[in-house]
Design a protein around this motif. Structure first.
Motif, PDB file in Angstrom:
ATOM      1  N   ILE A  68      44.384  77.011 -81.837  1.00  0.00           N
ATOM      2  CA  ILE A  68      43.784  76.184 -82.883  1.00  0.00           C
ATOM      3  C   ILE A  68      43.979  74.732 -82.495  1.00  0.00           C
ATOM      4  N   ASN A  69      42.890  74.078 -82.226  1.00  0.00           N
ATOM      5  CA  ASN A  69      42.913  72.656 -81.890  1.00  0.00           C
ATOM      6  C   ASN A  69      42.599  71.877 -83.171  1.00  0.00           C
ATOM      7  N   PRO A  70      43.579  71.126 -83.687  1.00  0.00           N
ATOM      8  CA  PRO A  70      43.352  70.404 -84.944  1.00  0.00           C
ATOM      9  C   PRO A  70      42.151  69.455 -84.898  1.00  0.00           C
ATOM     10  N   GLU A  71      41.829  68.944 -83.750  1.00  0.00           N
ATOM     11  CA  GLU A  71      40.686  68.035 -83.632  1.00  0.00           C
ATOM     12  C   GLU A  71      39.372  68.761 -83.929  1.00  0.00           C
ATOM     13  N   ASN A  72      39.332  70.081 -83.676  1.00  0.00           N
ATOM     14  CA  ASN A  72      38.121  70.856 -83.915  1.00  0.00           C
ATOM     15  C   ASN A  72      37.973  71.296 -85.374  1.00  0.00           C
ATOM     16  N   LEU A  73      38.972  71.035 -86.201  1.00  0.00           N
ATOM     17  CA  LEU A  73      38.962  71.512 -87.582  1.00  0.00           C
ATOM     18  C   LEU A  73      38.441  70.501 -88.596  1.00  0.00           C
ATOM     19  N   VAL A  74      37.982  69.368 -88.133  1.00  0.00           N
ATOM     20  CA  VAL A  74      37.560  68.297 -89.033  1.00  0.00           C
ATOM     21  C   VAL A  74      36.501  68.763 -90.035  1.00  0.00           C
ATOM     22  N   GLY A  75      35.540  69.546 -89.616  1.00  0.00           N
ATOM     23  CA  GLY A  75      34.468  69.969 -90.511  1.00  0.00           C
ATOM     24  C   GLY A  75      34.722  71.263 -91.244  1.00  0.00           C
ATOM     25  N   LEU A  76      35.925  71.838 -91.122  1.00  0.00           N
ATOM     26  CA  LEU A  76      36.216  73.115 -91.777  1.00  0.00           C
ATOM     27  C   LEU A  76      36.127  72.988 -93.300  1.00  0.00           C
ATOM     28  N   LEU A  77      36.667  71.923 -93.846  1.00  0.00           N
ATOM     29  CA  LEU A  77      36.570  71.589 -95.271  1.00  0.00           C
ATOM     30  C   LEU A  77      37.282  72.559 -96.204  1.00  0.00           C
ATOM     31  N   MET A  78      38.250  73.310 -95.707  1.00  0.00           N
ATOM     32  CA  MET A  78      38.980  74.229 -96.584  1.00  0.00           C
ATOM     33  C   MET A  78      40.398  74.436 -96.072  1.00  0.00           C
ATOM     34  N   ASP A  79      41.270  74.830 -96.977  1.00  0.00           N
ATOM     35  CA  ASP A  79      42.657  75.124 -96.628  1.00  0.00           C
ATOM     36  C   ASP A  79      42.728  76.454 -95.885  1.00  0.00           C
ATOM     37  N   PHE A  80      43.742  76.569 -95.034  1.00  0.00           N
ATOM     38  CA  PHE A  80      43.988  77.848 -94.359  1.00  0.00           C
ATOM     39  C   PHE A  80      45.458  77.941 -93.979  1.00  0.00           C
ATOM     40  N   GLU A  81      45.905  79.166 -93.747  1.00  0.00           N
ATOM     41  CA  GLU A  81      47.264  79.386 -93.257  1.00  0.00           C
ATOM     42  C   GLU A  81      47.225  80.474 -92.189  1.00  0.00           C
ATOM     43  N   VAL A  82      48.092  80.341 -91.207  1.00  0.00           N
ATOM     44  CA  VAL A  82      48.183  81.302 -90.113  1.00  0.00           C
ATOM     45  C   VAL A  82      49.347  82.236 -90.432  1.00  0.00           C
ATOM     46  N   ILE A  83      49.068  83.545 -90.377  1.00  0.00           N
ATOM     47  CA  ILE A  83      50.036  84.560 -90.777  1.00  0.00           C
ATOM     48  C   ILE A  83      50.263  85.545 -89.622  1.00  0.00           C
ATOM     49  N   PRO A  84      51.499  85.716 -89.175  1.00  0.00           N
ATOM     50  CA  PRO A  84      51.765  86.813 -88.230  1.00  0.00           C
ATOM     51  C   PRO A  84      51.783  88.117 -89.017  1.00  0.00           C
ATOM     52  N   ALA A  85      51.210  89.165 -88.455  1.00  0.00           N
ATOM     53  CA  ALA A  85      51.128  90.453 -89.149  1.00  0.00           C
ATOM     54  C   ALA A  85      51.174  91.575 -88.120  1.00  0.00           C
ATOM     55  N   TYR A  86      51.033  92.800 -88.609  1.00  0.00           N
ATOM     56  CA  TYR A  86      50.984  93.982 -87.754  1.00  0.00           C
ATOM     57  C   TYR A  86      49.743  94.793 -88.112  1.00  0.00           C
ATOM     58  N   ASP A  87      49.129  95.417 -87.108  1.00  0.00           N
ATOM     59  CA  ASP A  87      47.984  96.283 -87.376  1.00  0.00           C
ATOM     60  C   ASP A  87      48.470  97.699 -87.669  1.00  0.00           C
ATOM     61  N   ASP A  88      47.551  98.641 -87.788  1.00  0.00           N
ATOM     62  CA  ASP A  88      47.905 100.027 -88.114  1.00  0.00           C
ATOM     63  C   ASP A  88      48.731 100.718 -87.029  1.00  0.00           C
ATOM     64  N   ASN A  89      48.706 100.184 -85.815  1.00  0.00           N
ATOM     65  CA  ASN A  89      49.490 100.743 -84.707  1.00  0.00           C
ATOM     66  C   ASN A  89      50.797  99.992 -84.500  1.00  0.00           C
ATOM     67  N   ALA A  90      51.176  99.169 -85.469  1.00  0.00           N
ATOM     68  CA  ALA A  90      52.397  98.364 -85.424  1.00  0.00           C
ATOM     69  C   ALA A  90      52.380  97.340 -84.288  1.00  0.00           C
ATOM     70  N   GLU A  91      51.192  96.944 -83.869  1.00  0.00           N
ATOM     71  CA  GLU A  91      51.073  95.890 -82.862  1.00  0.00           C
ATOM     72  C   GLU A  91      50.961  94.541 -83.577  1.00  0.00           C
ATOM     73  N   ARG A  92      51.540  93.551 -82.954  1.00  0.00           N
ATOM     74  CA  ARG A  92      51.556  92.206 -83.521  1.00  0.00           C
ATOM     75  C   ARG A  92      50.151  91.612 -83.470  1.00  0.00           C
ATOM     76  N   ILE A  93      49.691  91.104 -84.612  1.00  0.00           N
ATOM     77  CA  ILE A  93      48.386  90.440 -84.689  1.00  0.00           C
ATOM     78  C   ILE A  93      48.541  89.124 -85.443  1.00  0.00           C
ATOM     79  N   ILE A  94      47.517  88.337 -85.384  1.00  0.00           N
ATOM     80  CA  ILE A  94      47.465  87.085 -86.139  1.00  0.00           C
ATOM     81  C   ILE A  94      46.359  87.210 -87.171  1.00  0.00           C
ATOM     82  N   GLN A  95      46.652  86.734 -88.369  1.00  0.00           N
ATOM     83  CA  GLN A  95      45.631  86.630 -89.398  1.00  0.00           C
ATOM     84  C   GLN A  95      45.580  85.177 -89.859  1.00  0.00           C
TER      85      GLN A  95
END
Length: 108
Positions: A68-95
């Motif tokens: 995630i390059n903060p310079e590219n987010l200028v036009g996003l216009l909304m809040d967001f949060e990055v969450i580490p999670a696990y998928d159904d196979n217990a593999e690490r994913i990002i949401q």
């Protein structure tokens, strides 16, 4: 039920189905609009919406490097949060949880 009531019921069903079709098409159009916008900023693998679009979850598959390059987010216009999670196979994913209406709307 007499014939007039039955005909009224049949017409009400037809109107109801037409309204549902319009609602489904409207929701599809809203999803297409926001997905087009979000693809400008994130290269996600899957997307999920809550009922009122106040929280949209972008999911990245395992081993998908999320940059995630903060310079590219200028036009996003909304809040967001990055969450580490696990998928159904217990593999690490990002949401990424995106809040188009602002985080205040979700936290209430």
């Amino acid at each position: 039920m007499n014939q007039d009531n039955f005909d009224t019921w049949i017409n009400a069903i037809k109107e109801h189905i037409n309204m549902l079709d319009n609602l489904i098409n409207d929701r599809r159009m809203l999803k297409d609009m926001i997905e087009t916008h979000l693809r400008e900023f994130f290269d996600y693998d899957d997307i999920e919406y809550n009922r009122d679009f106040s929280k949209i979850t972008l999911t990245f598959k395992p081993k998908h490097h999320v940059i995630i390059n903060p310079e590219n987010l200028v036009g996003l216009l909304m809040d967001f949060e990055v969450i580490p999670a696990y998928d159904d196979n217990a593999e690490r994913i990002i949401q990424i949880h995106v809040y188009p209406l602002g985080m205040e709307e979700v936290m209430e």
